[in-house]
Design a protein around this motif. Sequence first.
Motif, PDB file in Angstrom:
ATOM      1  N   PRO A  95       0.833  -1.200   0.000  1.00  0.00           N
ATOM      2  CA  PRO A  95       0.000   0.000   0.000  1.00  0.00           C
ATOM      3  C   PRO A  95       0.870   1.252   0.000  1.00  0.00           C
ATOM      4  CG  PRO A  95       0.156  -0.865   2.209  1.00  0.00           C
ATOM      5  CD  PRO A  95       0.848  -1.854   1.321  1.00  0.00           C
ATOM      6  N   PHE A  96       0.270   2.386  -0.314  1.00  0.00           N
ATOM      7  CA  PHE A  96       1.069   3.603  -0.386  1.00  0.00           C
ATOM      8  C   PHE A  96       1.346   4.119   1.023  1.00  0.00           C
ATOM      9  CE2 PHE A  96       2.082   8.034  -0.703  1.00  0.00           C
ATOM     10  CZ  PHE A  96       2.951   8.069  -1.783  1.00  0.00           C
ATOM     11  N   ILE A  97       2.640   4.123   1.383  1.00  0.00           N
ATOM     12  CA  ILE A  97       3.065   4.559   2.712  1.00  0.00           C
ATOM     13  C   ILE A  97       4.284   5.459   2.561  1.00  0.00           C
ATOM     14  CG2 ILE A  97       3.881   3.839   4.993  1.00  0.00           C
ATOM     15  CD1 ILE A  97       2.709   1.048   4.389  1.00  0.00           C
ATOM     16  N   LEU A  98       4.278   6.594   3.242  1.00  0.00           N
ATOM     17  CA  LEU A  98       5.451   7.458   3.323  1.00  0.00           C
ATOM     18  C   LEU A  98       5.826   7.631   4.789  1.00  0.00           C
ATOM     19  CD1 LEU A  98       4.900  10.483   0.877  1.00  0.00           C
ATOM     20  CD2 LEU A  98       6.357   8.488   0.532  1.00  0.00           C
ATOM     21  N   HIS A  99       7.097   7.394   5.101  1.00  0.00           N
ATOM     22  CA  HIS A  99       7.613   7.649   6.446  1.00  0.00           C
ATOM     23  C   HIS A  99       8.334   8.989   6.393  1.00  0.00           C
ATOM     24  CE1 HIS A  99      10.234   6.131  10.049  1.00  0.00           C
ATOM     25  NE2 HIS A  99       9.346   7.032  10.403  1.00  0.00           N
ATOM     26  N   LEU A 100       7.882   9.941   7.190  1.00  0.00           N
ATOM     27  CA  LEU A 100       8.354  11.321   7.108  1.00  0.00           C
ATOM     28  C   LEU A 100       9.054  11.741   8.397  1.00  0.00           C
ATOM     29  CD1 LEU A 100       5.019  12.816   5.706  1.00  0.00           C
ATOM     30  CD2 LEU A 100       6.998  12.059   4.370  1.00  0.00           C
ATOM     31  N   ASP A 101      10.080  12.562   8.262  1.00  0.00           N
ATOM     32  CA  ASP A 101      10.791  13.074   9.435  1.00  0.00           C
ATOM     33  C   ASP A 101      10.714  14.596   9.475  1.00  0.00           C
ATOM     34  OD1 ASP A 101      12.199  12.808  11.778  1.00  0.00           O
ATOM     35  OD2 ASP A 101      14.168  12.816  10.822  1.00  0.00           O
ATOM     36  N   ASN A 102      10.802  15.136  10.695  1.00  0.00           N
ATOM     37  CA  ASN A 102      10.814  16.582  10.908  1.00  0.00           C
ATOM     38  C   ASN A 102       9.473  17.235  10.569  1.00  0.00           C
ATOM     39  OD1 ASN A 102      12.259  18.914  11.776  1.00  0.00           O
ATOM     40  ND2 ASN A 102      12.498  19.557   9.644  1.00  0.00           N
ATOM     41  N   VAL A 103       8.388  16.507  10.805  1.00  0.00           N
ATOM     42  CA  VAL A 103       7.057  17.068  10.556  1.00  0.00           C
ATOM     43  C   VAL A 103       6.677  18.044  11.670  1.00  0.00           C
ATOM     44  CG1 VAL A 103       4.613  16.524  10.241  1.00  0.00           C
ATOM     45  CG2 VAL A 103       6.365  15.008   9.290  1.00  0.00           C
ATOM     46  N   LEU A 104       7.036  17.683  12.904  1.00  0.00           N
ATOM     47  CA  LEU A 104       6.802  18.545  14.059  1.00  0.00           C
ATOM     48  C   LEU A 104       8.122  18.786  14.779  1.00  0.00           C
ATOM     49  CD1 LEU A 104       3.641  16.808  15.598  1.00  0.00           C
ATOM     50  CD2 LEU A 104       3.662  18.865  14.179  1.00  0.00           C
ATOM     51  N   VAL A 233       8.937   2.500  13.738  1.00  0.00           N
ATOM     52  CA  VAL A 233       9.272   2.760  15.140  1.00  0.00           C
ATOM     53  C   VAL A 233       8.965   4.224  15.456  1.00  0.00           C
ATOM     54  CG1 VAL A 233      11.132   2.848  16.840  1.00  0.00           C
ATOM     55  CG2 VAL A 233      11.064   0.996  15.156  1.00  0.00           C
ATOM     56  N   PRO A 234       8.208   4.488  16.520  1.00  0.00           N
ATOM     57  CA  PRO A 234       7.886   5.876  16.857  1.00  0.00           C
ATOM     58  C   PRO A 234       9.143   6.716  17.098  1.00  0.00           C
ATOM     59  CG  PRO A 234       6.527   4.361  18.127  1.00  0.00           C
ATOM     60  CD  PRO A 234       7.573   3.539  17.454  1.00  0.00           C
ATOM     61  N   LYS A 235       9.188   7.873  16.476  1.00  0.00           N
ATOM     62  CA  LYS A 235      10.283   8.821  16.669  1.00  0.00           C
ATOM     63  C   LYS A 235       9.678  10.213  16.798  1.00  0.00           C
ATOM     64  CE  LYS A 235      14.449  10.692  14.404  1.00  0.00           C
ATOM     65  NZ  LYS A 235      13.972  12.091  14.286  1.00  0.00           N
ATOM     66  N   LYS A 236      10.010  10.880  17.843  1.00  0.00           N
ATOM     67  CA  LYS A 236       9.444  12.188  18.144  1.00  0.00           C
ATOM     68  C   LYS A 236       9.570  13.140  16.951  1.00  0.00           C
ATOM     69  CE  LYS A 236       9.639  15.599  21.912  1.00  0.00           C
ATOM     70  NZ  LYS A 236      10.313  15.894  23.206  1.00  0.00           N
ATOM     71  N   GLY A 237       8.440  13.693  16.521  1.00  0.00           N
ATOM     72  CA  GLY A 237       8.439  14.653  15.424  1.00  0.00           C
ATOM     73  C   GLY A 237       8.264  14.052  14.048  1.00  0.00           C
TER      74      GLY A 237
END
Length: 280
Positions: A95-104, A233-237
């Motif tokens: 499925p379409f999945i994007l893992h993004l960093d520095n969102v918050l 894995v949960p990563k802050k932000g």
Amino acid sequence: MGTIKQMSGELRDWIIETLRSGVSPVVIADGLVKKGFNPRYAYESLFQIVGNEAIQTTGFEDAQYQYETPEIGRKGNTIYTNDREIKVLSKVEKPFILHLDNVLSAEECEQLISLSSARLKPSKVVDSVTGEERVAPGRTSKGMYYSLMENSFIAKLEKRFEEITTYPIEHGEGLQVLNYSAGEEYKAHFDYFPTNKVDHSKGGQRIATLLLYLNDVEEGGETVFPKAGVSIVPKKGSAVYFHYTNSMGQVDRMSVHSSIPVIRGEKWVATKWIRESKIY
């Protein structure tokens, strides 16, 4: 693309008789599209007829999902908003999945947790039969909702999410914040609504989710997409965006996912669900 968005009573009766004779809903929907019906309208109308008439069918919801790349998937490896530069850490097409960093930012995560803590209540799920929300044993977190643009801080985040996803703020449900203590989880589920419970007067079907991680979890708490073999894995932000409805109204069963139990520490997330049209 077809433009017809109205179905006569005679046509509806013919569809019901044809479905009961064993013809696949997909075949009927494709026929409607060829006759000039809008694809989304044709497919969603068939979903509703199947559900409302309790017709036993095969091949409709189980038909092969037709993948379409959402606009966010065309932004490249860096997504720029008015106030942030967001990195794409990984991407899955089906499925379409994007893992993004520095969102918050770290400060935004902490502020969101602080504002939400006193408003937490036991989380609920949407009942697949009644369409109503209820507490369920498979979802053991606590949560709360913000109304859209509730305050200046939430409004700033909503605007950023609009820029990231390319969907207008009015297509989004109010931001939900969830807290999982050790041992709590959300078992495998879909974010989209049962197709015969979609309310088109209130934004229609959910099409995508932006799930934001507000803290680092000591152990456990991953978001798992079992059919895709993906574990986040949960990563802050950071955040994960996944898309599960196409322009024909099909829903992607590959998008099934779960939040596995937190083993040590706690987990804070915020969820932004996006609908196919304006909710408000």
